[in-house]
Design an enzyme around this catalytic site. Structure first.
Site, PDB file in Angstrom:
ATOM      1  CG  ASP A  67      -0.290  -0.430   2.503  1.00 60.17           C
ATOM      2  OD1 ASP A  67       0.950  -0.412   2.561  1.00 60.17           O
ATOM      3  OD2 ASP A  67      -1.003  -0.781   3.449  1.00 60.17           O
ATOM      4  CG  ASN A 137      -9.077  -2.000  12.013  1.00 61.53           C
ATOM      5  OD1 ASN A 137      -8.069  -2.525  11.549  1.00 61.53           O
ATOM      6  ND2 ASN A 137      -9.640  -0.940  11.465  1.00 61.53           N
ATOM      7  CG  HIS A 139      -5.903  -2.471   8.788  1.00 63.26           C
ATOM      8  ND1 HIS A 139      -6.041  -1.431   9.689  1.00 63.26           N
ATOM      9  CD2 HIS A 139      -4.580  -2.458   8.443  1.00 63.26           C
ATOM     10  CE1 HIS A 139      -4.888  -0.839   9.874  1.00 63.26           C
ATOM     11  NE2 HIS A 139      -3.970  -1.445   9.133  1.00 63.26           N
ATOM     12  CD  GLU A 144      -8.861   0.561   7.902  1.00 63.91           C
ATOM     13  OE1 GLU A 144      -8.820  -0.414   8.694  1.00 63.91           O
ATOM     14  OE2 GLU A 144      -8.339   1.659   8.159  1.00 63.91           O
TER      15      GLU A 144
HETATM   16  C1  GLP Z   1      -0.689   0.093   8.604  1.00 66.29           C
HETATM   17  C2  GLP Z   1      -0.355  -0.665   7.308  1.00 66.29           C
HETATM   18  C3  GLP Z   1      -0.465  -2.149   7.477  1.00 66.29           C
HETATM   19  C4  GLP Z   1       0.182  -2.575   8.780  1.00 66.29           C
HETATM   20  C5  GLP Z   1      -0.614  -2.008   9.919  1.00 66.29           C
HETATM   21  C6  GLP Z   1      -0.025  -2.310  11.280  1.00 66.29           C
HETATM   22  O1  GLP Z   1      -1.895   0.746   8.586  1.00 66.29           O
HETATM   23  N1  GLP Z   1      -1.131  -0.259   6.201  1.00 66.29           N
HETATM   24  O2  GLP Z   1       0.148  -2.796   6.368  1.00 66.29           O
HETATM   25  O3  GLP Z   1       0.196  -3.965   8.882  1.00 66.29           O
HETATM   26  O4  GLP Z   1      -0.794  -0.618   9.790  1.00 66.29           O
HETATM   27  O5  GLP Z   1       1.058  -1.468  11.538  1.00 66.29           O
HETATM   28  P1  GLP Z   1       2.072  -1.657  12.694  1.00 66.29           P
HETATM   29  O6  GLP Z   1       2.934  -2.778  12.312  1.00 66.29           O
HETATM   30  O7  GLP Z   1       2.799  -0.344  12.767  1.00 66.29           O
HETATM   31  O8  GLP Z   1       1.297  -1.940  13.937  1.00 66.29           O
END
Ligand code: GLP
Length: 244
Positions: A67, A137, A139, A144
């Site tokens: 992303d 959540n 995702h 989402e």
């Molecule tokens: C972001 C990314 C995800 C990631 C998630 C968790 O929103 N788009 O790909 O897995 O958040 O992030 P973190 O590893 O910082 O908790």
């Protein structure tokens, strides 16, 4: 789903790095799906160490990130492109021209940009190993809750929960995007192997829903239950709410 529980985030990184290395060694031109976020940083540090020790090379690798935020300037330090550069790409022998992000610049048609990204992945031979984190959540990427299980690369709106979770990474007066271009759930499921990492107690509930909950768009990560070759690597804290 294969589930591996280890002590802490360092062990998660070491375990995950072995899977990545195995995938790199197996193929002549491996295609990696990569993720931003705090969770994969120790994995990327581990991969850099392995590269510096001469154990792996990224020379033949093509990568596709999950992303990218929309609405940031090309020089923004908040972009996932910048994140990947400073956490991995700048320290290994990957060719930057072979690293890809789903983007949709101002004025571009989001639908065609999405199709273009899907097409690029296909032409590269499809993702061999997709690295994933998980949101609190549930995702994956920026898919989402309520995202369709058939979704493909597209523009997605971020939920209030994700915006709040990620606000820690933005300064108070800094622009925080509320839209992103993301691979869809169906795009992610196309990967031949999926490696999801989760660390910390704040992920425990999402992890339990992903593994033990019903397959539902309420928890996008539960879609991985359908995938034949998924490995989930957890530290004890992230595994602490798994149904006994
Ligand atoms: C972001 C990314 C995800 C990631 C998630 C968790 O929103 N788009 O790909 O897995 O958040 O992030 P973190 O590893 O910082 O908790």
């Amino acid at each position: 789903m294969q589930i591996i529980i280890v002590d802490d985030k360092q062990q998660v990184a070491i375990t995950a790095a072995k899977w990545v290395a195995k995938n790199i060694h197996k193929k002549v031109n491996p295609v990696l799906g990569l993720a931003a976020g705090s969770t994969p940083i120790p994995l990327y540090q581990q991969l850099i160490k392995m590269y510096q020790a001469g154990l792996i090379s990224f020379k033949n690798i093509t990568s596709f990130n999950l992303d990218e935020y929309l609405g940031l300037s090309t020089k923004s330090k908040q972009s996932y492109r910048h994140f990947m550069n400073i956490n991995l790409f700048n320290y290994i022998d990957i060719e930057k021209s072979k690293t890809h992000f789903p983007t949709c610049d101002q004025g571009q048609d989001a639908r065609s940009q999405g199709l273009l990204y899907e097409d690029k992945i296909q032409r590269a031979g499809g993702v061999g190993l997709q690295v994933l984190g998980i949101g609190t959540n549930g995702h994956i990427g920026f898919n989402e809750p309520k995202s369709s299980l058939d979704s493909r690369t597209r523009v997605a709106a971020l939920t209030q929960q994700t915006l709040a979770d990620n606000s820690r990474l933005f300064k108070q007066d800094e622009f925080q995007p509320s839209f992103a271009m993301t691979m869809g759930i169906a795009t992610i499921l196309d990967a031949r192997c999926i490696l999801l990492m989760a660390t910390g107690k704040n992920k425990a509930q999402a992890v339990n829903s992903m593994i033990n909950g019903s397959l539902s768009t309420q928890c996008p990560a539960s879609a991985l239950q359908q995938h034949k070759n998924t490995v989930i690597v957890l530290d004890k804290a992230a595994a602490s709410m798994l149904d006994k």
